[in-house]
Design a protein around this motif. Structure first.
Motif, PDB file in Angstrom:
ATOM      1  N   VAL A 157       3.279 -16.115 -20.263  1.00  0.00           N
ATOM      2  CA  VAL A 157       1.970 -16.235 -19.391  1.00  0.00           C
ATOM      3  C   VAL A 157       1.901 -14.950 -19.055  1.00  0.00           C
ATOM      4  O   VAL A 157       2.698 -14.183 -18.627  1.00  0.00           O
ATOM      5  CB  VAL A 157       2.490 -17.232 -18.416  1.00  0.00           C
ATOM      6  CG1 VAL A 157       1.202 -16.969 -17.035  1.00  0.00           C
ATOM      7  CG2 VAL A 157       2.883 -18.761 -18.488  1.00  0.00           C
ATOM      8  N   ASN A 158       0.625 -14.647 -19.228  1.00  0.00           N
ATOM      9  CA  ASN A 158       0.229 -13.121 -18.720  1.00  0.00           C
ATOM     10  C   ASN A 158      -0.899 -13.269 -17.584  1.00  0.00           C
ATOM     11  O   ASN A 158      -1.823 -13.887 -17.523  1.00  0.00           O
ATOM     12  CB  ASN A 158      -0.636 -12.397 -19.959  1.00  0.00           C
ATOM     13  CG  ASN A 158      -1.142 -11.043 -19.534  1.00  0.00           C
ATOM     14  OD1 ASN A 158      -2.384 -10.732 -19.696  1.00  0.00           O
ATOM     15  ND2 ASN A 158      -0.536 -10.457 -18.675  1.00  0.00           N
ATOM     16  N   ILE A 159      -0.299 -12.648 -16.437  1.00  0.00           N
ATOM     17  CA  ILE A 159      -0.954 -12.673 -15.411  1.00  0.00           C
ATOM     18  C   ILE A 159      -1.411 -11.306 -15.012  1.00  0.00           C
ATOM     19  O   ILE A 159      -0.727 -10.421 -14.867  1.00  0.00           O
ATOM     20  CB  ILE A 159      -0.020 -13.136 -13.928  1.00  0.00           C
ATOM     21  CG1 ILE A 159       0.452 -14.431 -14.039  1.00  0.00           C
ATOM     22  CG2 ILE A 159      -0.793 -12.899 -12.873  1.00  0.00           C
ATOM     23  CD1 ILE A 159       1.630 -14.666 -13.183  1.00  0.00           C
ATOM     24  N   TYR A 160      -2.808 -11.057 -14.897  1.00  0.00           N
ATOM     25  CA  TYR A 160      -3.471  -9.842 -14.773  1.00  0.00           C
ATOM     26  C   TYR A 160      -3.933  -9.741 -13.448  1.00  0.00           C
ATOM     27  O   TYR A 160      -5.169 -10.479 -13.150  1.00  0.00           O
ATOM     28  CB  TYR A 160      -4.451  -9.711 -15.741  1.00  0.00           C
ATOM     29  CG  TYR A 160      -4.683  -8.173 -16.133  1.00  0.00           C
ATOM     30  CD1 TYR A 160      -3.906  -7.139 -16.976  1.00  0.00           C
ATOM     31  CD2 TYR A 160      -5.890  -7.543 -15.718  1.00  0.00           C
ATOM     32  CE1 TYR A 160      -4.503  -6.002 -17.023  1.00  0.00           C
ATOM     33  CE2 TYR A 160      -6.410  -6.295 -15.826  1.00  0.00           C
ATOM     34  CZ  TYR A 160      -5.608  -5.370 -16.689  1.00  0.00           C
ATOM     35  OH  TYR A 160      -5.928  -4.212 -16.814  1.00  0.00           O
ATOM     36  N   ILE A 161      -3.710  -8.772 -12.619  1.00  0.00           N
ATOM     37  CA  ILE A 161      -4.179  -8.553 -11.237  1.00  0.00           C
ATOM     38  C   ILE A 161      -4.839  -7.282 -11.123  1.00  0.00           C
ATOM     39  O   ILE A 161      -4.311  -6.213 -11.325  1.00  0.00           O
ATOM     40  CB  ILE A 161      -3.049  -8.712 -10.186  1.00  0.00           C
ATOM     41  CG1 ILE A 161      -2.598  -9.900 -10.351  1.00  0.00           C
ATOM     42  CG2 ILE A 161      -3.838  -8.866  -8.827  1.00  0.00           C
ATOM     43  CD1 ILE A 161      -1.160 -10.250  -9.397  1.00  0.00           C
ATOM     44  N   SER A 162      -6.082  -7.073 -10.934  1.00  0.00           N
ATOM     45  CA  SER A 162      -6.593  -5.782 -10.857  1.00  0.00           C
ATOM     46  C   SER A 162      -7.804  -5.934  -9.633  1.00  0.00           C
ATOM     47  O   SER A 162      -8.018  -6.853  -9.320  1.00  0.00           O
ATOM     48  CB  SER A 162      -7.338  -5.503 -12.259  1.00  0.00           C
ATOM     49  OG  SER A 162      -8.282  -6.510 -12.311  1.00  0.00           O
ATOM     50  N   ASP A 163      -8.066  -4.546  -9.347  1.00  0.00           N
ATOM     51  CA  ASP A 163      -9.217  -4.350  -8.302  1.00  0.00           C
ATOM     52  C   ASP A 163     -10.017  -3.275  -8.389  1.00  0.00           C
ATOM     53  O   ASP A 163      -9.563  -2.142  -9.570  1.00  0.00           O
ATOM     54  CB  ASP A 163      -8.582  -4.297  -7.075  1.00  0.00           C
ATOM     55  CG  ASP A 163      -7.698  -2.999  -6.684  1.00  0.00           C
ATOM     56  OD1 ASP A 163      -8.234  -2.075  -6.631  1.00  0.00           O
ATOM     57  OD2 ASP A 163      -6.550  -3.412  -6.524  1.00  0.00           O
ATOM     58  N   THR A 164     -11.191  -2.832  -8.063  1.00  0.00           N
ATOM     59  CA  THR A 164     -11.944  -1.740  -8.210  1.00  0.00           C
ATOM     60  C   THR A 164     -11.706  -0.716  -7.191  1.00  0.00           C
ATOM     61  O   THR A 164     -13.024  -0.214  -6.785  1.00  0.00           O
ATOM     62  CB  THR A 164     -13.468  -2.203  -8.660  1.00  0.00           C
ATOM     63  OG1 THR A 164     -13.746  -2.839  -7.554  1.00  0.00           O
ATOM     64  CG2 THR A 164     -13.590  -3.169  -9.800  1.00  0.00           C
ATOM     65  N   GLY A 165     -10.772  -0.777  -6.425  1.00  0.00           N
ATOM     66  CA  GLY A 165     -10.786   0.100  -5.419  1.00  0.00           C
ATOM     67  C   GLY A 165     -10.278   1.463  -5.774  1.00  0.00           C
ATOM     68  O   GLY A 165     -10.732   2.003  -6.635  1.00  0.00           O
ATOM     69  N   ASN A 166      -9.344   2.143  -4.743  1.00  0.00           N
ATOM     70  CA  ASN A 166      -8.849   3.519  -5.120  1.00  0.00           C
ATOM     71  C   ASN A 166      -7.761   3.630  -5.935  1.00  0.00           C
ATOM     72  O   ASN A 166      -7.194   4.526  -6.598  1.00  0.00           O
ATOM     73  CB  ASN A 166      -8.918   4.262  -3.872  1.00  0.00           C
ATOM     74  CG  ASN A 166      -9.876   4.511  -2.940  1.00  0.00           C
ATOM     75  OD1 ASN A 166     -10.949   4.527  -3.569  1.00  0.00           O
ATOM     76  ND2 ASN A 166     -10.010   4.505  -1.753  1.00  0.00           N
ATOM     77  N   GLY A 167      -6.915   2.448  -6.337  1.00  0.00           N
ATOM     78  CA  GLY A 167      -5.748   2.371  -7.106  1.00  0.00           C
ATOM     79  C   GLY A 167      -4.707   2.698  -6.168  1.00  0.00           C
ATOM     80  O   GLY A 167      -4.865   2.948  -5.073  1.00  0.00           O
ATOM     81  N   PHE A 168      -3.470   2.619  -6.938  1.00  0.00           N
ATOM     82  CA  PHE A 168      -2.159   3.055  -6.329  1.00  0.00           C
ATOM     83  C   PHE A 168      -2.320   4.551  -6.056  1.00  0.00           C
ATOM     84  O   PHE A 168      -2.601   5.507  -6.927  1.00  0.00           O
ATOM     85  CB  PHE A 168      -1.054   2.615  -7.136  1.00  0.00           C
ATOM     86  CG  PHE A 168      -0.827   1.274  -7.285  1.00  0.00           C
ATOM     87  CD1 PHE A 168      -0.501   0.435  -6.148  1.00  0.00           C
ATOM     88  CD2 PHE A 168      -1.018   0.994  -8.541  1.00  0.00           C
ATOM     89  CE1 PHE A 168      -0.040  -0.770  -6.446  1.00  0.00           C
ATOM     90  CE2 PHE A 168      -0.783  -0.635  -8.810  1.00  0.00           C
ATOM     91  CZ  PHE A 168      -0.486  -1.492  -7.684  1.00  0.00           C
ATOM     92  N   PRO A 169      -1.643   5.062  -4.744  1.00  0.00           N
ATOM     93  CA  PRO A 169      -1.590   6.616  -4.694  1.00  0.00           C
ATOM     94  C   PRO A 169      -0.489   7.035  -5.853  1.00  0.00           C
ATOM     95  O   PRO A 169       0.458   6.233  -6.268  1.00  0.00           O
ATOM     96  CB  PRO A 169      -0.773   6.577  -3.119  1.00  0.00           C
ATOM     97  CG  PRO A 169      -1.374   5.447  -2.565  1.00  0.00           C
ATOM     98  CD  PRO A 169      -1.244   4.342  -3.694  1.00  0.00           C
ATOM     99  N   GLU A 170      -0.664   8.228  -6.250  1.00  0.00           N
ATOM    100  CA  GLU A 170      -0.075   8.795  -7.416  1.00  0.00           C
ATOM    101  C   GLU A 170       1.393   8.668  -7.190  1.00  0.00           C
ATOM    102  O   GLU A 170       2.225   8.283  -8.317  1.00  0.00           O
ATOM    103  CB  GLU A 170      -0.590  10.047  -7.756  1.00  0.00           C
ATOM    104  CG  GLU A 170       0.315  10.713  -9.031  1.00  0.00           C
ATOM    105  CD  GLU A 170      -0.262   9.676 -10.365  1.00  0.00           C
ATOM    106  OE1 GLU A 170       0.637   9.737 -11.108  1.00  0.00           O
ATOM    107  OE2 GLU A 170      -1.401   9.283 -10.251  1.00  0.00           O
TER     108      GLU A 170
END
Length: 286
Positions: free
Chosen positions: A204-217
């Motif tokens: 099972v592939n669970i793909y969670i994403s958003d269009t925010g600023n992303g993770f701090p480096e």
């Protein structure tokens, strides 16, 4: 005698819910402890196993105690009275402004949200129950903070009956939503769950994403390196989830973190396809 005003009736209901919430937390903790096997002589009652032994064959006493601590830490994270009280106080505010339909919606969604929390501990749950819970969480936020973000969920029919451990998805959705509330733009939070074939085994592939600023480096690099990110009280939920992920899936599960070139955070999860029994189906139906 004239019937009481709708606001008075709802106030009485929410007051009872507060009592229920307090009692519910107490009962859940009591059941967790008293339903467990007796601890070895000379050890406290709660030093025992929250996860069935057959899931982790070959574990010694030290690993079992660590495993038990992870589950108890997870429980403390999920029982958050301040969040629930804020929901109830928001219902009060909507009543004061005469927004009875909104108050009813908030009451129903919060009730479903609490039912999922109190119902699930270390039991596996259907992925659809988990995504429904995530949607309830986002709906609660949007009622409080309208138009701060949008969301999209899609679960492929082939994996609707797949089971996962509770809050595997929710912890990352919550992280994305909290960051979304701080942005001036309106980001999209997306969760897709699809089947995946790996040789002879189904995943099972669970793909969670958003269009925010992303993770701090710095956080992203530590996540990729498998390092602890729970510093100064931050990211405790994610760190606990990663520990539970390791104990549930070991080397058979994968979880990858990245930032999209277009902006936003990505959590890419791959786990073996497993199904549950009648108990899990009941949870999914609510």
């Amino acid at each position: 005698m004239a019937p009481s005003h709708p606001s008075a009736q709802i106030r009485k209901i929410t007051a009872k819910v507060k009592v229920f919430l307090f009692i519910g937390v107490k009962i859940r903790l009591y059941r967790l402890v008293t339903s467990l096997p007796a601890a070895p002589e000379g050890q406290p009652r709660f030093i025992c196993f929250l996860i069935p032994e057959e899931r982790f064959p070959g574990f010694g006493p030290e690993q079992e105690l660590q495993k038990q601590k992870i589950e108890m830490d997870y429980l403390k994270i999920q029982i958050r009275p301040h969040f629930y009280m804020n929901c109830l106080n928001f219902i009060y505010s909507m009543i004061d402004f005469g927004q009875y339909d909104h108050a009813k919606s908030m009451s129903r969604i919060t009730s479903d949200y609490l039912a999922y929390i109190f119902r699930n501990t270390s039991e596996m749950v259907p992925v659809t129950a988990e995504t429904n819970h995530c949607e309830n969480y986002l709906k609660i936020l949007l009622l409080r903070y309208p138009e701060k973000f949008t969301y999209y969920f899609e679960v492929h029919e082939e994996v609707e009956n797949a089971v996962i451990f509770p809050f595997l998805i929710q912890v990352f959705v919550e992280n994305a939503a909290k960051h979304a509330l701080t942005l001036e733009k309106v980001p999209l939070i997306s969760v897709t769950v699809y089947p995946e074939d790996r040789g002879d085994e189904k995943y099972v592939n669970i793909y969670i994403s958003d269009t925010g600023n992303g993770f701090p480096e710095e956080t992203l690099q530590r996540l990729k390196a498998g390092e602890d990110i729970s510093e100064h009280g931050k990211h405790i939920g994610i760190e606990n989830c990663l520990k539970r992920f390791h104990y549930y899936y070991g080397d058979s599960g994968e979880i990858h973190f990245d930032n999209s070139p277009l902006g936003g955070a990505i959590v890419d999860i791959h786990i073996p396809y497993r199904t549950g029994g009648e108990e899990h189906e009941t949870i999914a139906r609510g």
